[in-house]
Motif scaffolding. Structure first.
Motif, PDB file in Angstrom:
ATOM      1  N   THR A 215      34.807  41.447  43.243  1.00 33.30           N
ATOM      2  CA  THR A 215      34.455  41.815  41.873  1.00 33.30           C
ATOM      3  C   THR A 215      35.358  42.921  41.360  1.00 33.30           C
ATOM      4  O   THR A 215      35.845  42.874  40.221  1.00 33.30           O
ATOM      5  CB  THR A 215      32.987  42.270  41.807  1.00 33.30           C
ATOM      6  OG1 THR A 215      32.142  41.243  42.320  1.00 33.30           O
ATOM      7  CG2 THR A 215      32.578  42.577  40.373  1.00 33.30           C
ATOM      8  N   LEU A 216      35.583  43.937  42.185  1.00 33.28           N
ATOM      9  CA  LEU A 216      36.442  45.047  41.770  1.00 33.28           C
ATOM     10  C   LEU A 216      37.872  44.584  41.509  1.00 33.28           C
ATOM     11  O   LEU A 216      38.547  45.087  40.608  1.00 33.28           O
ATOM     12  CB  LEU A 216      36.430  46.144  42.837  1.00 33.28           C
ATOM     13  CG  LEU A 216      35.139  46.967  42.957  1.00 33.28           C
ATOM     14  CD1 LEU A 216      35.159  47.830  44.209  1.00 33.28           C
ATOM     15  CD2 LEU A 216      34.943  47.843  41.728  1.00 33.28           C
ATOM     16  N   SER A 217      38.337  43.609  42.298  1.00 34.77           N
ATOM     17  CA  SER A 217      39.709  43.136  42.117  1.00 34.77           C
ATOM     18  C   SER A 217      39.896  42.449  40.767  1.00 34.77           C
ATOM     19  O   SER A 217      41.010  42.383  40.242  1.00 34.77           O
ATOM     20  CB  SER A 217      40.101  42.189  43.252  1.00 34.77           C
ATOM     21  OG  SER A 217      39.372  40.971  43.173  1.00 34.77           O
ATOM     22  N   ASP A 218      38.804  41.944  40.197  1.00 36.56           N
ATOM     23  CA  ASP A 218      38.878  41.348  38.859  1.00 36.56           C
ATOM     24  C   ASP A 218      38.894  42.411  37.767  1.00 36.56           C
ATOM     25  O   ASP A 218      39.247  42.114  36.623  1.00 36.56           O
ATOM     26  CB  ASP A 218      37.679  40.426  38.627  1.00 36.56           C
ATOM     27  CG  ASP A 218      37.755  39.155  39.464  1.00 36.56           C
ATOM     28  OD1 ASP A 218      38.876  38.767  39.846  1.00 36.56           O
ATOM     29  OD2 ASP A 218      36.696  38.563  39.751  1.00 36.56           O
ATOM     30  N   LEU A 219      38.505  43.625  38.122  1.00 37.80           N
ATOM     31  CA  LEU A 219      38.386  44.694  37.125  1.00 37.80           C
ATOM     32  C   LEU A 219      39.596  45.608  37.067  1.00 37.80           C
ATOM     33  O   LEU A 219      39.832  46.259  36.048  1.00 37.80           O
ATOM     34  CB  LEU A 219      37.129  45.529  37.409  1.00 37.80           C
ATOM     35  CG  LEU A 219      35.786  44.825  37.228  1.00 37.80           C
ATOM     36  CD1 LEU A 219      34.648  45.723  37.717  1.00 37.80           C
ATOM     37  CD2 LEU A 219      35.559  44.434  35.774  1.00 37.80           C
ATOM     38  N   VAL A 220      40.356  45.707  38.159  1.00 37.66           N
ATOM     39  CA  VAL A 220      41.475  46.655  38.170  1.00 37.66           C
ATOM     40  C   VAL A 220      42.628  46.143  37.310  1.00 37.66           C
ATOM     41  O   VAL A 220      42.840  44.936  37.168  1.00 37.66           O
ATOM     42  CB  VAL A 220      41.966  46.953  39.601  1.00 37.66           C
ATOM     43  CG1 VAL A 220      40.934  47.751  40.362  1.00 37.66           C
ATOM     44  CG2 VAL A 220      42.305  45.665  40.346  1.00 37.66           C
TER      45      VAL A 220
END
Length: 628
Positions: A388-393
């Motif tokens: 999920t975080l990798s989609d946000l960075v």
């Protein structure tokens, strides 16, 4: 009738000392505890009334009333709840940690427990009043009928009990305040404590206010149903904005908020806010967390267990009826419910940010510029949320320019033909690396390079070195093999075909002269325009990381030597090789070698050891080159 004198049935002096001096972090908590007890009593009555229609009636609505007698320094809290018999007074107040509420809970069905607003669990909250009171008088009459009784104690190990003239059902508590605790008799202090801790107690809390003409009026102190406990459709944006300003002390509008209502094993309601601007102590504070309520009573304003550090910029409120508390209600017992609530909050917040990124990229970029570096900390601390975080960075890159951003998804969509890795370069800022010599081969082939310029990025990349099927590859570490990747010019093909035998002597000179500074000298495959550059081993420390470590006092000895790569096609390198092969004076050649090494240091952002010597050496070489 003479009052009966009884001794407390426990090691009361020891326990009293613990509660008064150690159990609570501040004295004002006592009023929260007494209000909670009164709320419990009214709640018990509500349940009893369902099946028992013979209980004593009250002319007033079910409520809590606070009065203050300033002339005699007495604070009074009364309710018209279930009340207590003589035996209940002795059992509930005469024995520390014997809780009528706890026993009552044991009698309730599971469904009743879910609906109940009972909060007392250990029967010691009442004794917190001795922090401020030199004597406590409790008068109570049970709703089941019978005689009323008065309980009195100075907290000295004994208490008395005697009949009372109280005619109405419920309980009245008189606190005879200590001389140095008179602040708790003041109207403004009482109002403030109720607003801080008990603003959302289910039942009305009234305060008997005295007017200038001597008349009195019961004024309600607490609010009605809080924003988070109402249906989302009942709330207006202004309701959320007012709540945000109240709990965050930020007078600007929040960037966005989420109203969370979860059913299931651990039901809870919450409202969480993402601010527009970063708090001044974003990188230094350790008091992050959400305001926790249990059954409408404020337990703590900063519950760290509900929020990970990488979301510390978030403020909000969580309320649950399912949380067990320890005796002070300030430190939560170890349990498996808080992590479940925390997990749901993290999931909802990250989902909300993803929706923002998908639907309003400009607004998301403003968020990311402010909080993106903090969000990346999650890669180190929360492996479960990596995807999920990798989609946000988001990142700057060799193609976005200084003001643009690129996501992993966008990077992969526009990758070069044959590209199987995600290339990146670390550095302190955009300007310092946009002209880096390490970019030259990739730029000429049309390959995009991510710029990792946040201080956290060196740690981020340690925790997240692969995105999907693509490894993240540093372009200033290890060998760089670009064969079959991207486009290739005719000039590059010619350069690859050029023999390097003529460079052997020059390479040996570099190795000899710089043996104390570098690990090895190699022919470079990443340079196109620059004469040389420094690279780290594949698993070594980058120059940027080394500078960070030194800045924090963790610099290592000279054991992080890097590799010097030289460009065989650069005219300067070819000229120096030719001069070396023709037997030119090595003293002069050594000057060139030193300057090339020091310019490689400067191009990667590292300082030269002796700037003065470097300037003189450079001037000397320029003088020779000018033909003087």
């Amino acid at each position: 009738m003479t009052a009966e004198v009884h001794s407390f049935q426990t090691e009361v002096q020891q326990l009293m000392n613990l509660m008064v001096h150690s159990l609570y972090s501040n004295k004002e908590i006592f009023l929260r505890e007494l209000i909670s007890n009164s709320s419990d009593a009214v709640d018990k009555l509500r349940f009893e009334e369902i099946t028992n229609h013979n209980l004593l009636k009250s002319e007033k609505e079910n409520s809590i009333l606070i009065r203050n007698d300033k002339d005699n320094n007495i604070l009074i809290i009364e309710d018209n709840g279930i009340g207590m018999t003589k035996d209940e007074l002795m059992n509930n107040l005469g024995t520390i940690a014997s809780s009528g509420t706890k026993k009552f809970l044991e009698k309730l069905s599971e469904q009743d427990k879910k609906d109940s607003n009972l909060i007392g669990q250990f029967g010691v909250g009442f004794y917190s009043a001795f922090m401020v009171a030199k004597k406590i008088v409790v008068e109570s009459r049970s709703a089941h009928g019978g005689e009323a009784y008065k309980w009195t104690s100075a907290g000295d190990g004994t208490y008395t009990i005697e009949p009372s003239s109280k005619e109405t059902r419920g309980t009245t508590i008189e606190l005879h305040l200590k001389d140095d605790e008179k602040e708790f008799i003041d109207d403004w202090r009482i109002r403030g404590i109720v607003r801080k801790y008990s603003d959302y107690v289910t039942y009305p809390i009234f305060f008997l206010e005295k007017k200038e003409d001597g008349a009195t009026e019961e004024v309600r102190l607490n609010k009605s149903t809080p924003v988070w406990a109402r249906n989302k459709r009942e709330n207006k944006p202004e309701d959320y904005q007012e709540l945000y300003k109240q709990i965050s002390m930020d007078w600007k509008e929040p960037l966005l908020w989420e109203h969370i209502s979860v059913e299931g094993l651990v039901p809870f309601n919450a409202v969480v806010f993402i601010p527009t601007e970063a708090p001044f102590d974003l990188y230094t504070r350790d008091n992050h967390g959400l305001h926790l309520y249990v059954k409408r009573v404020s337990i703590t304003e900063k519950c760290k267990e509900l929020l990970p550090e990488y979301l510390r910029f978030i403020s909000g409120v969580v309320e649950t009826d399912e949380l067990p508390l320890n005796v002070s209600r300030e430190i939560l017992q170890h349990n498996n419910k808080l992590p479940q609530i925390k997990k749901q909050i993290i999931k909802k917040v990250l989902s909300s940010l993803q929706n923002l990124a998908n639907n309003d990229s400009e607004k998301y970029f403003n968020f990311y510029k402010t909080f993106g570096a903090v969000l990346k900390e999650g890669f180190h601390f929360d492996f479960e949320q990596h995807e999920t975080l990798s989609d946000l960075v988001r990142f700057k890159s060799s193609k976005t320019g200084k003001d643009g951003w690129v996501s992993f998804k966008e990077y992969i969509e526009r990758k070069a033909d044959g590209q199987k890795e995600i290339y990146y370069l670390t550095g302190p800022n955009f300007e310092s690396i946009e002209r880096s010599p390490h970019l030259e081969a990739l730029t000429s082939k049309g390959i995009e390079v991510l710029f990792l310029i946040d201080p956290i990025d060196e740690w981020f990349i340690m925790s997240y070195n692969k995105h999907g099927e693509y490894n993240l590859k540093s372009i200033n570490k290890g060998d760089l093999d670009l064969n079959g990747v991207g486009k290739e010019t005719e000039e590059e093909k010619k350069n690859e075909e050029k023999p390097v035998e003529e460079l052997v002597g020059l390479l040996d000179l570099f190795r000899t002269k710089l043996s104390d500074e570098i690990k090895e000298v190699k022919i470079s495959k990443r340079l196109r325009e620059s004469a040389c550059c420094l690279v780290a081993d594949e698993n070594g420390m980058s120059a940027h990381m080394e500078r960070i470590m030194k800045a924090t006092g963790q610099g290592m000895a000279n054991n992080n030597k890097r590799i010097l790569e030289i460009n065989p096609s650069h005219n300067l390198i070819k000229n120096l090789a030719d001069r070396k092969n023709k037997g030119a004076d090595e003293t002069t050649l050594n000057e060139w070698v030193e300057v090339l090494y020091e310019t490689a240091l400067l191009s990667e952002g590292s300082p030269v050891k002796n700037p003065g010597t470097f300037a003189k050496r450079l001037t000397k070489i320029m003088e020779m080159a000018s033909g003087k």
